[in-house]
Motif scaffolding. Structure first.
Motif, PDB file in Angstrom:
ATOM      1  N   ALA A   1       0.809  -1.219   0.000  1.00 17.64           N
ATOM      2  CA  ALA A   1       0.000   0.000   0.000  1.00 17.64           C
ATOM      3  C   ALA A   1       0.845   1.273   0.000  1.00 17.64           C
ATOM      4  CB  ALA A   1      -0.933  -0.013   1.198  1.00 17.64           C
ATOM      5  N   LEU A   2       1.896   1.273   0.771  1.00 21.65           N
ATOM      6  CA  LEU A   2       2.728   2.483   0.854  1.00 21.65           C
ATOM      7  C   LEU A   2       3.302   2.864  -0.504  1.00 21.65           C
ATOM      8  CD1 LEU A   2       4.718   2.149   4.179  1.00 21.65           C
ATOM      9  CD2 LEU A   2       3.057   3.881   3.539  1.00 21.65           C
ATOM     10  N   LEU A   3       3.799   1.837  -1.225  1.00 20.35           N
ATOM     11  CA  LEU A   3       4.389   2.125  -2.532  1.00 20.35           C
ATOM     12  C   LEU A   3       3.331   2.568  -3.522  1.00 20.35           C
ATOM     13  CD1 LEU A   3       7.020  -0.689  -2.771  1.00 20.35           C
ATOM     14  CD2 LEU A   3       7.404   1.749  -2.521  1.00 20.35           C
ATOM     15  N   VAL A   4       2.110   2.018  -3.386  1.00 23.28           N
ATOM     16  CA  VAL A   4       1.034   2.453  -4.276  1.00 23.28           C
ATOM     17  C   VAL A   4       0.765   3.930  -4.055  1.00 23.28           C
ATOM     18  CG1 VAL A   4      -1.416   2.201  -4.774  1.00 23.28           C
ATOM     19  CG2 VAL A   4      -0.023   0.177  -4.444  1.00 23.28           C
ATOM     20  N   LEU A   5       0.734   4.330  -2.780  1.00 16.95           N
ATOM     21  CA  LEU A   5       0.501   5.748  -2.486  1.00 16.95           C
ATOM     22  C   LEU A   5       1.632   6.601  -3.030  1.00 16.95           C
ATOM     23  CD1 LEU A   5      -0.940   5.517   1.116  1.00 16.95           C
ATOM     24  CD2 LEU A   5      -2.109   6.259  -0.956  1.00 16.95           C
ATOM     25  N   LEU A   6       2.852   6.104  -2.896  1.00 18.07           N
ATOM     26  CA  LEU A   6       4.001   6.850  -3.420  1.00 18.07           C
ATOM     27  C   LEU A   6       3.883   7.018  -4.935  1.00 18.07           C
ATOM     28  CD1 LEU A   6       6.752   8.125  -2.981  1.00 18.07           C
ATOM     29  CD2 LEU A   6       7.781   5.869  -3.219  1.00 18.07           C
ATOM     30  N   SER A   7       3.519   5.935  -5.601  1.00 15.59           N
ATOM     31  CA  SER A   7       3.370   5.971  -7.051  1.00 15.59           C
ATOM     32  C   SER A   7       2.281   6.959  -7.450  1.00 15.59           C
ATOM     33  CB  SER A   7       3.036   4.563  -7.548  1.00 15.59           C
ATOM     34  OG  SER A   7       2.907   4.547  -8.926  1.00 15.59           O
ATOM     35  N   PHE A   8       1.176   6.937  -6.706  1.00 13.77           N
ATOM     36  CA  PHE A   8       0.093   7.870  -6.993  1.00 13.77           C
ATOM     37  C   PHE A   8       0.574   9.306  -6.793  1.00 13.77           C
ATOM     38  CE2 PHE A   8      -3.996   9.474  -7.599  1.00 13.77           C
ATOM     39  CZ  PHE A   8      -4.247  10.440  -6.627  1.00 13.77           C
ATOM     40  N   ALA A   9       1.339   9.516  -5.727  1.00  7.85           N
ATOM     41  CA  ALA A   9       1.860  10.861  -5.465  1.00  7.85           C
ATOM     42  C   ALA A   9       2.727  11.338  -6.621  1.00  7.85           C
ATOM     43  CB  ALA A   9       2.648  10.862  -4.164  1.00  7.85           C
ATOM     44  N   LEU A  10       3.540  10.429  -7.161  1.00  9.54           N
ATOM     45  CA  LEU A  10       4.383  10.775  -8.306  1.00  9.54           C
ATOM     46  C   LEU A  10       3.532  11.208  -9.494  1.00  9.54           C
ATOM     47  CD1 LEU A  10       7.144   8.050  -8.390  1.00  9.54           C
ATOM     48  CD2 LEU A  10       7.506  10.507  -8.422  1.00  9.54           C
ATOM     49  N   LEU A  11       2.491  10.401  -9.759  1.00 10.01           N
ATOM     50  CA  LEU A  11       1.621  10.707 -10.896  1.00 10.01           C
ATOM     51  C   LEU A  11       0.942  12.056 -10.693  1.00 10.01           C
ATOM     52  CD1 LEU A  11       0.484   9.417 -13.519  1.00 10.01           C
ATOM     53  CD2 LEU A  11      -1.485   8.733 -12.175  1.00 10.01           C
ATOM     54  N   PHE A  12       0.441  12.249  -9.493  1.00 13.79           N
ATOM     55  CA  PHE A  12      -0.274  13.481  -9.191  1.00 13.79           C
ATOM     56  C   PHE A  12       0.640  14.689  -9.344  1.00 13.79           C
ATOM     57  CE2 PHE A  12      -3.848  15.635  -7.672  1.00 13.79           C
ATOM     58  CZ  PHE A  12      -3.452  16.619  -6.777  1.00 13.79           C
ATOM     59  N   THR A  13       1.862  14.553  -8.839  1.00 11.51           N
ATOM     60  CA  THR A  13       2.833  15.637  -8.995  1.00 11.51           C
ATOM     61  C   THR A  13       3.062  15.938 -10.465  1.00 11.51           C
ATOM     62  OG1 THR A  13       3.934  14.633  -7.112  1.00 11.51           O
ATOM     63  CG2 THR A  13       5.056  16.468  -8.165  1.00 11.51           C
ATOM     64  N   GLY A  14       3.144  14.858 -11.262  1.00  9.25           N
ATOM     65  CA  GLY A  14       3.345  15.047 -12.695  1.00  9.25           C
ATOM     66  C   GLY A  14       2.199  15.817 -13.319  1.00  9.25           C
ATOM     67  N   VAL A  15       0.969  15.403 -12.969  1.00 10.36           N
ATOM     68  CA  VAL A  15      -0.205  16.072 -13.532  1.00 10.36           C
ATOM     69  C   VAL A  15      -0.200  17.552 -13.149  1.00 10.36           C
ATOM     70  CG1 VAL A  15      -2.706  16.214 -13.435  1.00 10.36           C
ATOM     71  CG2 VAL A  15      -1.611  13.990 -13.597  1.00 10.36           C
ATOM     72  N   LEU A  16       0.052  17.801 -11.892  1.00 11.32           N
ATOM     73  CA  LEU A  16       0.064  19.174 -11.391  1.00 11.32           C
ATOM     74  C   LEU A  16       1.109  20.007 -12.104  1.00 11.32           C
ATOM     75  CD1 LEU A  16      -1.813  20.191  -9.248  1.00 11.32           C
ATOM     76  CD2 LEU A  16       0.012  19.968  -7.567  1.00 11.32           C
ATOM     77  N   SER A  17       2.310  19.435 -12.259  1.00  7.93           N
ATOM     78  CA  SER A  17       3.384  20.163 -12.927  1.00  7.93           C
ATOM     79  C   SER A  17       3.005  20.464 -14.367  1.00  7.93           C
ATOM     80  CB  SER A  17       4.682  19.356 -12.925  1.00  7.93           C
ATOM     81  OG  SER A  17       4.908  18.796 -11.680  1.00  7.93           O
ATOM     82  N   GLY A  18       2.478  19.438 -15.075  1.00  5.75           N
ATOM     83  CA  GLY A  18       2.107  19.646 -16.468  1.00  5.75           C
ATOM     84  C   GLY A  18       1.067  20.745 -16.590  1.00  5.75           C
ATOM     85  N   TRP A  19       0.112  20.694 -15.691  1.00  2.00           N
ATOM     86  CA  TRP A  19      -0.956  21.688 -15.693  1.00  2.00           C
ATOM     87  C   TRP A  19      -0.383  23.087 -15.505  1.00  2.00           C
ATOM     88  CZ3 TRP A  19      -6.372  21.917 -15.703  1.00  2.00           C
ATOM     89  CH2 TRP A  19      -6.935  23.078 -15.129  1.00  2.00           C
TER      90      TRP A  19
END
Lengths: 292, 356
Positions: free
Chosen positions: B130-148
């Motif tokens: 679960a922890l790594l899944v959350l980390l992976s999601f955080a990475l994706l979210f950061t990417g989306v935010l940055s792109g935006w």
């Protein structure tokens, strides 16, 4: 007479859950390539058939539909052929059955489903991507710089060649899954050379204990090998006569009884020698080689 | 031993070296004579199993197989210590090897494996990581935010963030009308939709998901980059649509299948990270052992993610073409999110085990 398919192949000892270690011959690179080649060929043939069936449906107006179904079907089969068969048959696919190899767990337990998943998931990067990189590098690297493409190709090739770099021929999938591919063992039991029925037919030669103490286990097994090969017809009598003479000289066989029938002498000597060495084994002495 | 063997003799009745026989023959010969029948019986059974599977054995034979195997194993152990007949040793070794394979190689009907996988193996593996899944999601979210953020501040950056093949004409030079058309494309009938479905299976998202798992083997750095990069392009495209006043419509277009697809990418990213961490921080085991232990777990996640991508592709190919209303699209997206969350937190909970 060795029961192992190939005496020169690398052997790895696996500890079974019963507490005994059993040697398995690691499947060679040739075995692996042959097995995969057969499976790959089957997949290609299957894809072609599916496509042909789809194309045949074109004149009937259902062409596009058939084509999509064909693509879908092909996708599913290509990606799950290996996993499904290795699960169903316990570590074998059609190609592996023909090449007489099998997947087993390196730690000696049962082969878990998770291991089968793991070893097949990485086939993409180990094989299909490098193959694409070889023929259509631009497909992978887009319009990047030339050296980028070269770097990507080299990197992918390292993944593909991992089995050649370790002696157990483990792919990256095998490393991740804790599995190994081995040759199927071959078991052939030949008649015992020293049992009662054989010995009953032989004249009594009366070897003394001192005479039987001269040779070791290594020589005994060489003699066993020669006798079995003679029974099979791959060794000639004159070779055995030479061996017989050598033995007689070493154990200081008395001159008056020098002329003996070679075969019965050797068989009797084998039986007596083995009995003596096994007796010493029971008392904890293991004499590997001859004295002097 | 509660059931008597068919021949009325237990293969475990005699263990240890045989008593010395008359005529001075080696003990091992007598030993072999006593047990040979057992071994031949085992050999016959194993032959049948190799050719036709365990199903080809009758009930009594199946019952006898393990005791024959154990008797042969103990005979091999004794023979190694007391016999010098090389052929016998080779034979017993090979016979034990073949029986081991016949008995221990896992064979089960594919349907069972599938049902077990879906009902507990997959969600359980996700919960363990679960922890790594959350980390992976955080990475994706950061990417989306940055792109935006980057695209909102400077629309020209869009072309740097989204490669041409993926954009397919949706770039700053497109008009609002052209962009709107993509969101509400009619599809042209269900046959075309099926085509689209089939082709979506080969789009770059599926490849990215599997590759980010497999590249975790290279110590997770490529995985991190890939997840972030995916987020970037998504964020950039969202910003583009936002600037044309189509922001909400864009999310309604992406999310029904996007929830599942992005979920799959997050899971594969988590898998890749787990592999990389297993290599870099092996803990008490050697690196290879650790990799093997984590690898089986993590590959379950990757296979499940491929299944999720399949479902996402179904949505992408069919649902999007049929339903055009924004509220319905968004509620379906919310429903999918709820379903997946419930699935991963609740399914198969009672079979959970701690990680090794």
């Amino acid at each position: 007479m060795s029961a192992l398919p190939d005496p020169s192949a690398r052997v790895r000892w696996i500890a079974t859950p019963e507490g005994i270690s059993v040697p398995f011959q690691v499947a060679s690179a040739g075995d692996r390539i042959a097995a995969f080649g057969i499976d790959f060929l089957l997949l290609v043939v299957f894809s072609v058939i599916v496509l042909v069936v789809a194309l045949v449906a074109f004149p009937f107006g259902a062409g596009e539909f058939a084509l999509s179904m064909a693509l879908l079907f092909g996708f599913v089969v290509r990606n799950f052929y290996f996993t499904a068969l290795e699960l169903k048959w316990g570590g074998a696919t059609i190609g592996k059955k023909i090449a007489r190899t099998r997947v087993i767990a390196r730690d000696g337990g049962p082969l878990p489903a998770g291991a089968v998943f793991a070893r097949n998931l990485t086939r993409d990067i180990e094989l299909f991507l490098p193959l694409t990189a070889l023929f259509y590098p631009r497909l992978l690297v887009g319009n990047g710089p030339g050296w980028g493409a070269l770097l990507a190709v080299v990197w992918l090739f390292v993944f593909a060649l991992v089995p050649l770099l370790n002696r157990d021929r483990l792919r990256i999938g095998d490393l991740i899954a804790g599995t190994m591919v081995v040759r199927n063992p071959v078991a052939l039991l030949l008649p015992d050379l020293a049992d009662e029925s054989t010995r009953a037919a032989l004249p009594e030669y009366g070897f003394t204990r001192e005479q039987l103490d001269l040779y070791g286990i290594k020589e005994l097994q060489v003699l066993e090998d020669l006798l079995r090969r003679f029974d099979q017809g791959t060794v000639r009598l004159d070779t055995l006569e030479l061996v017989c003479d050598k033995i007689k000289r070493k154990i200081l066989w008395p001159a008056p009884r020098w002329n003996v029938d070679t075969m019965s002498f050797l068989r009797a000597f084998y039986g007596a020698q083995r009995g003596r060495l096994e007796q010493k084994l029971l008392f904890g002495t293991r004499q590997e080689e001859k004295k002097r | 031993m509660s059931v008597p063997a068919p021949t009325g003799e237990s293969p475990l009745a005699r263990t240890g070296p045989a008593p010395a026989a008359a005529g001075g023959e080696p003990r091992s010969a007598a030993f072999r004579r006593e047990r040979e029948r057992t071994w031949r019986e085992l050999e016959a059974l194993v032959d049948r199993v190799e050719r036709q599977g365990l199903k080809s054995l009758s009930g009594p034979e199946l019952h006898r197989l393990p005791s024959l195997y154990r008797a042969t194993v103990s005979a091999l152990a004794v023979a190694r210590g007391t016999s010098l007949d090389k052929n016998l040793l080779d034979y017993l070794t090979a016979l034990v090897g073949r029986s081991y394979i016949a008995i221990y190689a896992s064979r089960r009907p594919l349907i069972h494996s599938l049902a077990e996988f879906v009902s507990w193996r997959f969600p359980s593996a996700v919960r363990r990581n679960a922890l790594l899944v959350l980390l992976s999601f955080a990475l994706l979210f950061t990417g989306v935010l940055s792109g935006w953020c980057v695209t909102m501040s400077d629309p020209e950056r869009y072309t740097a963030l989204v490669p041409a093949e993926m954009a397919e004409g949706r770039d700053p030079s497109a008009s609002t009308e052209e962009l709107r058309k993509v969101l509400y494309d009619d599809g042209g009938g269900w046959v075309t939709e099926l085509n689209l479905f089939a082709t979506f299976l080969f789009t770059h998202n599926s490849k990215i998901a599997i590759i980010s798992f497999a590249l975790g083997f290279a110590a997770a750095l490529p995985t991190v980059c890939l997840i972030f990069y995916n987020g970037l392009s998504l964020g950039a495209m969202a910003a583009l649509y936002q600037q044309h006043g189509l922001g909400l419509e864009f999310w309604a277009w992406v999310l029904p299948h996007g929830v599942t697809e992005l979920g799959a990418i997050v899971l594969c990213g988590a898998g890749g990270l787990a592999l990389g961490l297993a290599l870099v921080f092996p803990g008490r085991h050697t690196r290879l052992e650790n990799l093997a232990a984590r690898g089986r777990d993590v590959s379950t996640i990757a296979i499940g993610a491929v299944g999720m991508l399949f479902i996402a592709a179904l949505f992408e190919g069919f649902f999007r073409q049929i339903v055009h209303s924004v509220p319905i699209r968004l509620s379906v997206a919310a429903a999918m999110l709820t379903l997946w969350t419930a699935y991963f937190t609740l399914a198969g909970r009672r079979w959970d085990v701690r990680a090794p």
